[in-house]
Scaffold this active site. Structure first.
Site, short mmCIF file in Angstrom:
data_model
loop_
_atom_site.label_atom_id
_atom_site.label_comp_id
_atom_site.label_asym_id
_atom_site.label_seq_id
_atom_site.Cartn_x
_atom_site.Cartn_y
_atom_site.Cartn_z
N CYS A 1 -6.40 8.06 11.14
CA CYS A 1 -6.28 8.35 12.57
C CYS A 1 -5.01 7.70 13.08
O CYS A 1 -4.92 6.48 13.16
CB CYS A 1 -7.46 7.79 13.33
SG CYS A 1 -8.95 8.73 13.04
N SER B 1 -1.81 -9.50 -0.96
CA SER B 1 -2.58 -9.72 0.26
C SER B 1 -3.89 -10.43 -0.06
O SER B 1 -4.59 -10.04 -0.99
CB SER B 1 -2.86 -8.36 0.91
OG SER B 1 -3.72 -8.52 2.01
C1 LIG Z 1 -3.88 -3.34 2.40
C2 LIG Z 1 -2.56 -2.95 1.85
C3 LIG Z 1 -1.38 -3.33 2.47
C4 LIG Z 1 -1.37 -4.12 3.77
O1 LIG Z 1 -1.83 -5.40 3.55
P1 LIG Z 1 -2.12 -6.39 4.80
O2 LIG Z 1 -2.30 -7.72 4.15
O3 LIG Z 1 -3.38 -5.86 5.42
O4 LIG Z 1 -0.95 -6.33 5.70
C5 LIG Z 1 -0.20 -2.94 1.91
N1 LIG Z 1 -0.16 -2.23 0.78
C6 LIG Z 1 -1.28 -1.85 0.14
C7 LIG Z 1 -1.18 -1.08 -1.12
C8 LIG Z 1 -2.52 -2.19 0.66
O5 LIG Z 1 -3.63 -1.80 0.03
#
Ligand SMILES: *Cc1c(COP(=O)(O)O)cnc(C)c1O
Length: 382
Positions: free
Chosen positions: A326, A203
């Site tokens: 939440c 991400s």
């Molecule tokens: C933040 C995160 C996600 C989701 O990522 P996005 O790009 O916000 O959809 C998935 N897995 C882990 C471990 C994360 O920290």
């Protein structure tokens, strides 16, 4: 006054260097990277390919193995559902998905959705430090397993999973190994070959890049076969239709370039800051693994006798999270903290602090002083 940001496991600020790298691709060079008839398109396409190479380099992959998505949530869905559905449609031999209780919600929910489609699923427990027991995984692995999904680093408690062991075991049984690398990428060394990873989700916004962009690494040799989630123009090697958001992809690429060379040095700096942050905090213990085997910069603290929500309201100068999520207006204890054996009460007394690239030692001294004060005050008021 802007609060001091200590929630870098939820998201990271975009590095100003990344913002600068993205701006021209919003303003002047706004072409569709899939347009081949003019330089607006071809320039954007070339810059997107540079970004793809940068991201590939961060995890030891080949650029051709990187598929742009909207983020790790989409990548996790694509990997897990895509692999299961491909197996069912094209081969129909295997039927089971294995994951772990402390995975991100989007992994657990993707697996649950497959259960409704008739796939069998196993959700393995974790130990008190959050690591999956590899003996349990060994027992669960057989020639019915399509895919094993285990994250590299946990977003709440910073547990680092034994990826190389898991990868070797998974490959030996002929299943695919999917790894959610969203927290780990850019913070600890990750290599898709060392760990025999077939599919890996990343991400942008967890590595000082923009929100709304992610990638799925899809191994070419031996080839990991998955079905796309979306119908459309067949972009991204037919696996992810839709226009690649060039500015975001380019920003993610720049973020990968910035993270890679300073990874080791930065991990040491974050570790020093984390130790200073908890130094002397009254009646506080660490949830999850010890600091020396933990995701750098992540702290999850149990503060006995203090309600986490109450504590947060007492330190508006600091921005951090409770150990709870939440969901539908009800505050539920974190399932990750529950999975490592905390009681609902202990989970309600837990906070998560995430230190990052722009946190200074002055910030840490300030946070330590404010937290100490607030914890003592909450205990007096209790
Ligand atoms: C933040 C995160 C996600 C989701 O990522 P996005 O790009 O916000 O959809 C998935 N897995 C882990 C471990 C994360 O920290």
């Amino acid at each position: 006054m802007t609060p001091l940001y200590l929630d870098c496991n939820a998201t990271t600020p975009v590095d100003p260097v990344v913002v600068d790298a993205m701006m021209p691709w919003f303003r002047e060079q706004f072409g569709n990277p899939h347009s081949v008839n003019h330089t607006f398109g071809t320039d954007a396409a070339a810059a997107v390919e540079d970004a793809r190479r940068s991201i590939a380099r961060l995890v030891g992959a080949d650029a051709r193995e990187i598929i742009f998505t909207s983020g790790a949530t989409e990548s996790n869905n694509l990997a897990i559902k895509g692999a299961a559905r491909f197996e069912r449609r094209m081969r129909g031999r295997r039927n089971r998905i294995i994951t772990v209780a402390s995975e991100h919600k989007c992994v657990l929910e993707s697996v649950k959705a497959l259960e409704a489609e008739g796939f069998a699923t196993d959700v393995l427990p974790v130990g008190t430090d959050g690591t999956v027991e590899t003996e349990r995984l060994a027992r669960a692995l057989d020639d019915d397993v399509i895919l094993v999904s285990v994250m590299a680093a946990n977003n709440e408690i910073g547990t680092l999973q034994p990826l190389a062991d898991i990868g070797a075991m998974t490959r030996a049984c002929g299943a695919l190994f999917h790894c959610d690398g969203a927290q780990a990428a850019g913070r600890i060394p990750l290599d898709v070959n060392t760990a025999a990873i077939d599919l890996m989700s990343l991400s942008g916004h967890k590595v000082y890049g923009p929100k709304g962009i992610g990638v799925l690494y899809v191994r070419r040799r031996p080839r990991a076969r998955i079905e796309p989630l979306f119908s459309g123009g067949g972009q991204e090697r037919t696996l992810r239709s839709g226009t690649v958001p060039a500015p975001l992809a380019i920003g993610f690429g720049k973020a990968a370039d910035l993270a890679a060379p300073r990874q080791v040095e930065e991990a040491t700096r974050l570790d020093t800051l984390a130790r200073a942050l908890i130094n002397g905090l009254p009646g506080v213990s660490l949830n999850g693994p010890p600091l020396d085997s933990r995701l750098p910069g992540n702290l999850n603290l149990l503060i006995e006798g203090v309600d986490a929500g109450h504590l947060i309201s007492r330190v508006p100068e600091l921005a951090f999270s409770t150990g709870s999520a939440c969901t539908s207006a009800v505050v539920e204890p974190s399932y990750v903290l529950r999975a490592i054996g905390l009681t609902p009460g202990q989970a309600a007394s837990s906070i998560r602090l995430g230190i990052g690239r722009f946190t200074t030692s002055d910030d840490i001294a300030f946070a330590n002083e404010r937290l100490t004060h607030a914890i003592n005050r909450c205990r007096r008021e209790a």
